[in-house]
Scaffold this motif. Structure first.
Motif, PDB file in Angstrom:
ATOM      1  N   GLU A 357       0.836  -1.206   0.000  1.00  0.00           N
ATOM      2  CA  GLU A 357       0.000   0.000   0.000  1.00  0.00           C
ATOM      3  C   GLU A 357       0.869   1.254   0.000  1.00  0.00           C
ATOM      4  OE1 GLU A 357      -3.557   2.378   0.071  1.00  0.00           O
ATOM      5  OE2 GLU A 357      -3.134   0.286  -0.503  1.00  0.00           O
ATOM      6  N   ALA A 358       1.987   1.229   0.727  1.00  0.00           N
ATOM      7  CA  ALA A 358       2.905   2.367   0.716  1.00  0.00           C
ATOM      8  C   ALA A 358       3.489   2.577  -0.673  1.00  0.00           C
ATOM      9  CB  ALA A 358       4.019   2.145   1.739  1.00  0.00           C
ATOM     10  N   VAL A 359       3.736   1.480  -1.380  1.00  0.00           N
ATOM     11  CA  VAL A 359       4.218   1.559  -2.762  1.00  0.00           C
ATOM     12  C   VAL A 359       3.151   2.164  -3.662  1.00  0.00           C
ATOM     13  CG1 VAL A 359       4.839   0.167  -4.778  1.00  0.00           C
ATOM     14  CG2 VAL A 359       5.846  -0.352  -2.540  1.00  0.00           C
ATOM     15  N   LEU A 360       1.943   1.646  -3.596  1.00  0.00           N
ATOM     16  CA  LEU A 360       0.870   2.130  -4.468  1.00  0.00           C
ATOM     17  C   LEU A 360       0.615   3.621  -4.280  1.00  0.00           C
ATOM     18  CD1 LEU A 360      -1.680  -0.829  -4.153  1.00  0.00           C
ATOM     19  CD2 LEU A 360      -0.306  -0.234  -6.168  1.00  0.00           C
ATOM     20  N   GLN A 361       0.730   4.095  -3.046  1.00  0.00           N
ATOM     21  CA  GLN A 361       0.446   5.509  -2.793  1.00  0.00           C
ATOM     22  C   GLN A 361       1.439   6.424  -3.496  1.00  0.00           C
ATOM     23  OE1 GLN A 361      -2.013   7.228  -1.321  1.00  0.00           O
ATOM     24  NE2 GLN A 361      -3.221   5.388  -0.927  1.00  0.00           N
ATOM     25  N   VAL A 362       2.749   6.117  -3.446  1.00  0.00           N
ATOM     26  CA  VAL A 362       3.704   6.997  -4.124  1.00  0.00           C
ATOM     27  C   VAL A 362       3.702   6.761  -5.627  1.00  0.00           C
ATOM     28  CG1 VAL A 362       5.170   7.294  -2.102  1.00  0.00           C
ATOM     29  CG2 VAL A 362       5.684   5.455  -3.720  1.00  0.00           C
ATOM     30  N   GLN A 363       3.146   5.647  -6.067  1.00  0.00           N
ATOM     31  CA  GLN A 363       2.963   5.420  -7.504  1.00  0.00           C
ATOM     32  C   GLN A 363       1.725   6.128  -8.043  1.00  0.00           C
ATOM     33  OE1 GLN A 363       2.911   1.083  -7.652  1.00  0.00           O
ATOM     34  NE2 GLN A 363       4.995   1.054  -8.468  1.00  0.00           N
ATOM     35  N   GLY A 364       0.910   6.670  -7.145  1.00  0.00           N
ATOM     36  CA  GLY A 364      -0.322   7.326  -7.562  1.00  0.00           C
ATOM     37  C   GLY A 364      -1.408   6.363  -7.962  1.00  0.00           C
ATOM     38  N   GLY A 366      -3.485   4.558  -5.733  1.00  0.00           N
ATOM     39  CA  GLY A 366      -4.339   4.235  -4.600  1.00  0.00           C
ATOM     40  C   GLY A 366      -5.828   4.300  -4.911  1.00  0.00           C
ATOM     41  N   GLU A 367      -6.172   4.592  -6.153  1.00  0.00           N
ATOM     42  CA  GLU A 367      -7.571   4.646  -6.592  1.00  0.00           C
ATOM     43  C   GLU A 367      -8.378   5.605  -5.697  1.00  0.00           C
ATOM     44  OE1 GLU A 367      -8.538   0.459  -6.620  1.00  0.00           O
ATOM     45  OE2 GLU A 367      -7.627   0.184  -8.594  1.00  0.00           O
ATOM     46  N   ARG A 368      -9.507   5.171  -5.197  1.00  0.00           N
ATOM     47  CA  ARG A 368     -10.371   6.097  -4.441  1.00  0.00           C
ATOM     48  C   ARG A 368      -9.748   6.543  -3.126  1.00  0.00           C
ATOM     49  NH1 ARG A 368     -15.977   3.470  -3.581  1.00  0.00           N
ATOM     50  NH2 ARG A 368     -14.749   1.540  -3.436  1.00  0.00           N
ATOM     51  N   ARG A 369      -8.740   5.833  -2.662  1.00  0.00           N
ATOM     52  CA  ARG A 369      -8.094   6.184  -1.405  1.00  0.00           C
ATOM     53  C   ARG A 369      -6.733   6.859  -1.629  1.00  0.00           C
ATOM     54  NH1 ARG A 369      -7.521   1.051  -2.809  1.00  0.00           N
ATOM     55  NH2 ARG A 369      -5.427   0.133  -2.608  1.00  0.00           N
ATOM     56  N   GLN A 370      -6.491   7.329  -2.843  1.00  0.00           N
ATOM     57  CA  GLN A 370      -5.213   7.941  -3.167  1.00  0.00           C
ATOM     58  C   GLN A 370      -5.017   9.268  -2.432  1.00  0.00           C
ATOM     59  OE1 GLN A 370      -2.536   6.874  -5.090  1.00  0.00           O
ATOM     60  NE2 GLN A 370      -1.555   8.706  -4.258  1.00  0.00           N
ATOM     61  N   VAL A 371      -3.869   9.415  -1.799  1.00  0.00           N
ATOM     62  CA  VAL A 371      -3.491  10.669  -1.142  1.00  0.00           C
ATOM     63  C   VAL A 371      -2.963  11.615  -2.210  1.00  0.00           C
ATOM     64  CG1 VAL A 371      -1.952  11.744   0.533  1.00  0.00           C
ATOM     65  CG2 VAL A 371      -2.974   9.497   1.021  1.00  0.00           C
ATOM     66  N   LYS A 372      -3.489  12.814  -2.254  1.00  0.00           N
ATOM     67  CA  LYS A 372      -3.112  13.787  -3.274  1.00  0.00           C
ATOM     68  C   LYS A 372      -1.635  14.153  -3.146  1.00  0.00           C
ATOM     69  CE  LYS A 372      -4.390  18.296  -5.169  1.00  0.00           C
ATOM     70  NZ  LYS A 372      -5.242  19.504  -4.995  1.00  0.00           N
ATOM     71  N   ASP A 373      -0.936  14.134  -4.275  1.00  0.00           N
ATOM     72  CA  ASP A 373       0.465  14.556  -4.359  1.00  0.00           C
ATOM     73  C   ASP A 373       1.381  13.781  -3.405  1.00  0.00           C
ATOM     74  OD1 ASP A 373      -0.275  16.523  -6.239  1.00  0.00           O
ATOM     75  OD2 ASP A 373      -0.726  17.951  -4.645  1.00  0.00           O
TER      76      ASP A 373
END
Length: 396
Positions: A357-364, A366-373
């Motif tokens: 999940e930490a990988v997916l977030q910095v890859q952009g 995260g789909e509906r749960r993506q942290v902006k920028d």
């Protein structure tokens, strides 16, 4: 983002390796069990496809297990039909290992031992051996089992009660962890628990062992999660944004390794492994807590999130519950935390899904749960005496 301190000592692998693809099986709580090897191969193939690679590109495989509940990395290499492998590694100690396993893969890649490494965790945690209720053979079992001290939730409960006494944390703080992470899991199609939870509903749940109610305990599942580690240069050709491994740390606390209950020799139950490794983690990455955009905290039980937020410097001692209630760990808050819903809700793959999940977030991704920028993420592994953590940065 703050600048790295000039001349700061960083490990040789830092910034040299990256995660590209990730892969999951279904995280199952029912249905016909599958072999652990079958699960591992499905997740590994999915991760390779995600990275735009094939088994022919793989020359390293790394995994971890707990009390022989998995399959070896050699078996997965064979099942994938890889060519000759130059790096295989099988670790133990369960949930303390996922970040450490990825760091070992990064070290292998950075040193030239391997070029592309699959890291996976696969287990039948629901239909097979359950960590939460199994009596594991150990030297101290003859003393613990006759008096009823016989399951992992009981051990963690002892720690958590001491933490609550020392820091002033309350059951309302535990509820805040669970409720906030349910908001995230409602956005995650993989999550096993997705229903919203009110404060009244939280307190209506029965105790497993005080202070843990059923919803304070993670969901044990059958499943597998995998990722691909390769060099930054190779990752530049991947079809997804690479998650560059900026740093990490491992710690074995004093008195560890003799017994499943060796945690009872720990000198301060109100602090855990993450408190010990935090300084070396931030030094390795050349970053600090203010540089982090998203945190994925290992949460086999709800208090682990309070421990982790305070240990890594996101909250002062005794203030993690207030931080969560303030909304700062939410999707638009200062430090979004456990954006997949955590192990509490997505499912217990012994923390491998915390790292992915930490990988997916910095890859952009995260789909509906993506942290902006989101550009920098941190993931922790483990909650007691042994543990690890890793920092990712968004690649170009």
């Amino acid at each position: 983002m703050s600048q790295r301190a000039p001349g700061s000592a960083r490990p040789a692998y830092a910034g040299k390796a990256a995660v590209t693809g990730v892969g999951y099986t279904k995280l199952a709580v029912s249905g016909e069990p599958r072999s652990v090897l079958d699960l591992a191969l499905e997740a590994a193939r999915a991760a390779l496809a995600d990275a735009g690679l094939t088994a022919a590109d793989v020359d390293g495989v790394c995994s971890y297990g707990l009390f022989n509940d998995s399959v070896t990395s050699q078996a997965v290499g064979t099942g994938l039909a890889c060519n000759d492998l130059s790096f295989t590694l099988d670790l133990n100690n369960g949930g303390s290992q996922p970040a450490f396993a990825v760091l070992n893969a990064a070290m292998a890649v950075a040193s030239g031992v391997a070029s592309t490494v699959i890291v996976y965790r696969a287990l039948n945690g629901r239909s097979g051996k359950k960590v939460g209720s199994t009596h594991f053979d150990s030297p101290s079992g003859q003393f613990r089992y006759p008096i009823g001290l016989n399951s992992y939730p009981q051990y963690i409960a002892m720690w958590s009660r001491r933490f609550m006494i020392e820091t002033g944390a309350t059951s309302e703080d535990l509820a805040a962890v669970v409720m906030k992470q349910r908001e995230y899991s409602a956005l995650n199609d993989r999550a096993v628990r997705r229903d919203p939870l009110s404060l009244d509903e939280y307190f209506s749940r029965s105790y497993v062992v005080e202070p843990f109610r059923t919803v304070d305990c993670t969901v044990e599942v059958d499943g597998a999660v995998a990722l691909v580690v390769t060099s930054v240069d190779r990752a530049a050709d991947a079809p997804v944004t690479p998650a560059i491994i900026e740093g990490g740390a491992w710690v074995t606390g004093r008195g560890s390794g003799l017994d499943i209950a060796d945690l009872h020799s720990w000198p301060d139950f109100s602090r855990n492994c993450q408190h010990l490794l935090a300084p070396r983690l931030w030094k390795s990455a050349g970053l600090g807590p203010t540089d982090v955009d998203v945190a994925e905290i290992y949460d086999c039980f709800s208090p682990a999130v309070l421990y982790g937020l305070e240990a890594l410097g996101f909250a002062e001692r005794g203030e993690a519950g207030d931080l969560i209630r303030s909304g700062e760990t939410g999707l638009t808050g200062r430090i979004p935390t456990n954006t997949h819903g955590g192990l509490l809700n997505e499912g217990y793959v012994h923390g491998m899904n915390t790292v992915t999940e930490a990988v997916l977030q910095v890859q952009g991704r995260g789909e509906r749960r993506q942290v902006k920028d989101a550009e920098v993420s941190v993931a922790t592994s483990g909650v007691l005496v042994d543990g690890s953590a890793i920092v990712f940065r968004k690649g170009n």
